[in-house]
Motif scaffolding. Structure first.
Motif, PDB file in Angstrom:
ATOM      1  N   ASP A  36      24.936  -6.692  35.342  1.00  0.00           N
ATOM      2  CA  ASP A  36      23.714  -6.131  34.902  1.00  0.00           C
ATOM      3  C   ASP A  36      23.874  -5.678  33.457  1.00  0.00           C
ATOM      4  N   ALA A  37      24.811  -4.903  33.007  1.00  0.00           N
ATOM      5  CA  ALA A  37      25.270  -4.294  32.010  1.00  0.00           C
ATOM      6  C   ALA A  37      25.350  -5.501  30.794  1.00  0.00           C
ATOM      7  N   MET A  38      26.391  -6.516  31.395  1.00  0.00           N
ATOM      8  CA  MET A  38      26.726  -7.719  30.731  1.00  0.00           C
ATOM      9  C   MET A  38      25.359  -8.353  30.214  1.00  0.00           C
ATOM     10  N   ASN A  39      24.291  -8.673  31.134  1.00  0.00           N
ATOM     11  CA  ASN A  39      23.247  -9.352  31.015  1.00  0.00           C
ATOM     12  C   ASN A  39      22.291  -8.472  29.745  1.00  0.00           C
ATOM     13  N   GLN A  40      22.422  -7.237  29.911  1.00  0.00           N
ATOM     14  CA  GLN A  40      21.456  -6.518  28.957  1.00  0.00           C
ATOM     15  C   GLN A  40      22.121  -6.193  27.532  1.00  0.00           C
ATOM     16  N   GLU A  41      23.501  -6.614  27.648  1.00  0.00           N
ATOM     17  CA  GLU A  41      24.042  -6.648  26.129  1.00  0.00           C
ATOM     18  C   GLU A  41      23.591  -7.934  25.484  1.00  0.00           C
ATOM     19  N   HIS A  42      23.381  -9.085  26.155  1.00  0.00           N
ATOM     20  CA  HIS A  42      23.398 -10.266  25.439  1.00  0.00           C
ATOM     21  C   HIS A  42      21.767 -10.708  25.440  1.00  0.00           C
TER      22      HIS A  42
END
Length: 249
Positions: A36-42
């Motif tokens: 989820d953190a990866m998706n929010q960053e991109h």
């Protein structure tokens, strides 16, 4: 097509071993949070493409992402979104320091951005981020990879120097339901009794098949596997008799 040596039973047992770890629920929660953190960053399609190109440098992921963050902080503007054309224009006149002083990465970045700018132009009323996600998860993209001919895929496969691992990294951070074939992934699969030695295509196919059997997104399963690899874990619960692994105990 990739020919996996492992049987359906092998994948069933591997899934059971993971799901019956004593702390499986906590592991799953951690994996889901990381994805989820990866998706929010991109958020911006152009910066996703830029990041994937920078991975060609071989530098650690955090170092690459820090470069992308610095670029975003310098050029982000409420009145001018960081669109593919704008990022492409900025990078075309900026120095090689934005490419770790590597002119080959500079050329690669320009070609990637150009390919997706052309791709976006083929769609009406669909934003760049969604076009990129659709490419990442599209049937055609998956088919080229599944058949082992990713280098003929017409969007990024035809760009010299952009290998399968980079393509998978781009698909992953673009929101694709896939994984990046890494040595850590191979070690975890082998520890679970699955053959991780058949090359990147076979490794990718095995991880995605395991995710399908666990009914979880492939990126989440990849996070579970990489955590297992980091721990060097080789001890797992013993599965019950054949035919009883479908349900978690």
């Amino acid at each position: 097509m990739v020919d996996l040596k492992a049987t359906d039973r092998d994948f069933e047992i591997a899934a059971w071993k993971i799901e019956n770890l004593p702390d499986y629920d906590r592991r799953l929660e951690r994996a889901a949070r990381r994805v989820d953190a990866m998706n929010q960053e991109h958020e911006h399609a152009a910066l996703i493409i830029y990041e994937a190109a920078l991975m060609k440098s071989g530098r650690p992921v955090e170092e690459v992402r820090e470069m992308v963050r610095r670029f975003r902080e310098m050029w982000e503007d409420e009145d001018e979104p960081l669109s593919i054309p704008r990022v492409s224009a900025i990078l075309s006149v900026e120095g090689d320091e934005w490419f770790f002083d590597d002119p080959e990465i500079r050329t690669l970045t320009g070609r990637l951005l150009g390919q997706f700018q052309h791709r976006v132009a083929q769609y009406n009323y669909i934003d760049e981020r969604e076009v990129l996600r659709r490419w990442a998860d599209g049937y055609d993209t998956r088919l080229f990879i599944r058949r082992g001919i990713y280098d003929t895929e017409p969007v990024v496969g035809v760009i010299a120097g952009f290998d399968l691992r980079l393509m998978q990294y781009l698909r992953l951070i673009a929101g694709g339901n896939t994984v990046v074939p890494t040595p850590e992934l191979a070690r975890a699969l082998e520890a679970l009794g699955l053959d991780g030695s058949g090359g990147e295509e076979a490794l990718l196919a095995a991880a995605e098949r395991l995710a399908l059997g666990m009914d979880l997104p492939a990126p989440v399963v990849a996070e579970l596997l990489e955590e297992i690899a980091r721990e060097g874990r080789t001890d797992f619960p013993e599965p019950p008799e054949a035919g009883k692994t479908a349900e978690r105990s």
